[in-house]
Write an enzyme that holds these catalytic residues in place. Sequence first.
Site, mmCIF file in Angstrom:
data_model
loop_
_atom_site.group_PDB
_atom_site.id
_atom_site.type_symbol
_atom_site.label_atom_id
_atom_site.label_comp_id
_atom_site.label_asym_id
_atom_site.label_seq_id
_atom_site.Cartn_x
_atom_site.Cartn_y
_atom_site.Cartn_z
ATOM 1 N N GLU A 44 0.885 -1.166 0.000
ATOM 2 C CA GLU A 44 0.000 0.000 0.000
ATOM 3 C C GLU A 44 0.924 1.218 0.000
ATOM 4 O O GLU A 44 1.831 1.297 0.834
ATOM 5 C CB GLU A 44 -0.874 0.033 1.253
ATOM 6 N N ARG A 269 5.495 -13.272 9.273
ATOM 7 C CA ARG A 269 6.396 -12.143 9.029
ATOM 8 C C ARG A 269 7.712 -12.452 9.736
ATOM 9 O O ARG A 269 7.756 -13.246 10.663
ATOM 10 C CB ARG A 269 5.837 -10.864 9.654
ATOM 11 N N LYS A 279 5.304 1.313 11.574
ATOM 12 C CA LYS A 279 5.318 2.641 10.969
ATOM 13 C C LYS A 279 5.055 3.711 12.028
ATOM 14 O O LYS A 279 5.675 4.767 12.037
ATOM 15 C CB LYS A 279 4.226 2.688 9.880
#
Length: 572
Positions: A44, A269, A279
Site C-alpha cells: 500500500e 512475518r 510505521k
Amino acid sequence: MTTAETTSDSTPETPARDFIHQAVADDLASGRFQPPIVTRFPPEPNAYLHIGHAKAVGVSYRIAKEFGGRFHLRFDDTNPAKEEQEYIDAIKEDLAWLGIEWGEHEYYASDYFDQLYEWAVKLIEAGKAYVDDQTGDEIRTGRGTLTTPGTNSPFRDRPVEESLDLFNRMKAGEFPNGSRVLRAKIDMASPNISLRDPVMYRVLHEAHPRTGDAWCIYPLYDFAHGQSDSLENITHSLCSMEFESHRPLYEWFIKELGIFPSRQIEFARGNITYTFTSKRRMAELIEKGHVTGFDDPRMPTLRGLRRRGFLPGSLMRFWAEAGVAKRDNNIEFAKLESILRDDLNKIAPRRMAVLDPLKVVITNYPADQVEPMDGINNPEDPDAGTRPVPFSGELYIEREDFMEDAPKKFFRLAPGKEVRLRSAYWVKCEEVIKDDSGNITELRCTYDPETRGGSNPPDGRKVKGTLHWVSANHAVDAEVRLYEHLFTAEDPTTPPKGSEDWLDNLNPDSLKVITGAKLEPALADTEPGKPVQFERMGYYCKDLVDSTPDKLVFNRTITLKDTWAKVQKKGG
RNA sequence: AGGCCCGUAGUGUAAUGGUAACACCCUAGUUUUUGGUACUAGUAUUCAAGGUUCGAAUCCUUGCGGGCCUGCCA
C-alpha cells in the site's frame, strides 16, 4: 535416461524446500495450476518500505523465479485517505535497489475500479450484496463479538433494486462519507468474523493519487485484493499470517464471481532482534527527534539501511537463508551481520583511516621523505590490485593501539615494543611524550628500513601486531558517524522493567560522531554509498546525504568481528 | 474464552512414518602483513502425557504455551 529409479540422491544439496515451494510444486503436479506461476508484491503506498518488506517481496520473487514464472508489482491503492504518489515513487526506488525486477508488470488496484464496481453490481443483482444504511457504530454492534454471533442488519433483505439504486447513487456522490456501505451477504453468525457480512465499499469523498476525483466510493481490501490477484492471473498470492482468517472471504468472492481462482498462502512475518517495523513507532522516533528521518542510518527502512551501507544483496540473502514458515520468529540480528560481513568482505576495497589519532614521529626516517607504499586493495580479490599509500616520518595511529602499561596479551604498540605498520615498515616505540597534565600527545619511534612493505626482517624477528596508520601531512580530515543498535533491548517494543515507554529501550550510544578522523587520501575519492573497509575498524561508506568534497562524512555500516574486544571483556 | 494457526539446539530453518540436520551464535585450536578472512574441532535439540505402529519430530487424543481475528485500514 529411461528411469529415475536409480537416482542415488545425486543432488545432496538441494535447497531445503519451505512449505510454500512444496505447495506450488504440488499445485503444478496436481494440475491445479498450469504454468506460468505468477506471484505479486502488493504494497500500500502509504509508507516507506522497511526490512520486513524485503522478506515479503523476496518470498514471492523467489517463487516466481524458481518456477520460471512471473512477478508482479501491484500497488494496493484502495484508500486515498492514506496514500500518496511520493510513496509510490519511493517504493519503486527501494524495490529496484533490492534488485527486484518487475518489467512491465506494474499494476494498481485502482486500475481495476471499473471492473470491481461492475462485479459489485453483479453481486447485488445475485442477492449476494446489499447497501446498508446503518451507522458505523450500528454495524460494529451488529457484528457481535468473538464469542457471540452477530445480528442481521435491518437493511439486509431490502429489495435488490433498492440496493442497486442506492449503490449507484453512492457512486454518483449523493451521500456523505460514512452514510452508507455496500456489504456482502454471507453469514452474521459465522465464527469467522470476517465472514459476518463484510463491508465491500465505503463512501469516501477524497481525491485519489491516480484516479483523481473520478470516484467517491472505494472498495475495501477484501473486495479488491483477491479480485486484483485474479485479474492478473496470480496463481499464488503470498501474504502474512494475519490474513489467514480472510482467506475464506478471499475464496468466497472468487467463487461467487466465477473468476480465476488465485490461491492465497500465508506465512509468518520476519522479526529481527534489536529492531522493529512499526510505521507508527518510526514516526514517533522522528517526531521526538531520536532519529533524523525515515532515511536515518539507524532506521529499519530500506532507505535507512541503504544510507547505512547495507548491501541489498545481503538483505535478500539474509531472508532467503532465514527461510519461511508459519510460526512466530525472532531472528538474531547477528545472523544478518554475519551475512553482511561475508558479502562486504568479498567486495569492499581496503583503506586506512585513523578515527582517534595519536601522533607518531619516526625519528630515524629521513626528514621530508615520502614513499608511496603499495596498499593491497582486497586480500580476498587479487584482481583488485593495489593503490599507493603515502608514508612519511610523521604519522597517526589509533590511540587505542598504544598502551603504556600493556598486558601480555596486548599485541599492539607499547614502550620498547615493535609492531608492523600495515604495508609499510616495522616500528619500535622508543619514547612517550606527554603534556603537563600527563596526557600522551606523541610517540617517538624508530623504523627498520629492512622491513619495507611490512615484510619480515632478515634476522628472523617476529612481531605480533599489525597496525593501520596514515601519513600526517597527507591525511584527509573527515567526520565519521559510528552507529550501533538503536535499541539496547532485543525486543525494543516491550518497555523495560518498571517502565511503560518503549523509548526507554533507546540506546544512548546509537550514534557517536567523530570529527577529527584522519583518512588516507584515496578515501576522498570514494563514491558515496559504496562500501569500503577501514582496515581493522569495520565497513564504512561515504554518506549519501551529508558528505561533500569539502566536508567528508562517513557512516560506519558495521564493525569487523573483534576478538580482542572479547579478550578484554573477559579479562575484566 | 467462539474460530483458526503455530510449538524441533540459545536463534532461525530442514528432516514429507525409517540414523534429528544445516546456518548463525558460543567455546577451543590452526593459519594469517587486518586480533579480519579461511580452516578444524566442540557444546547443545523434537512442549508434555497418553495412543496407533516393527518404527513417531512427523499420524490421533488430551493438556500446556504462543499468535491472529470484534476498522467504513491494508
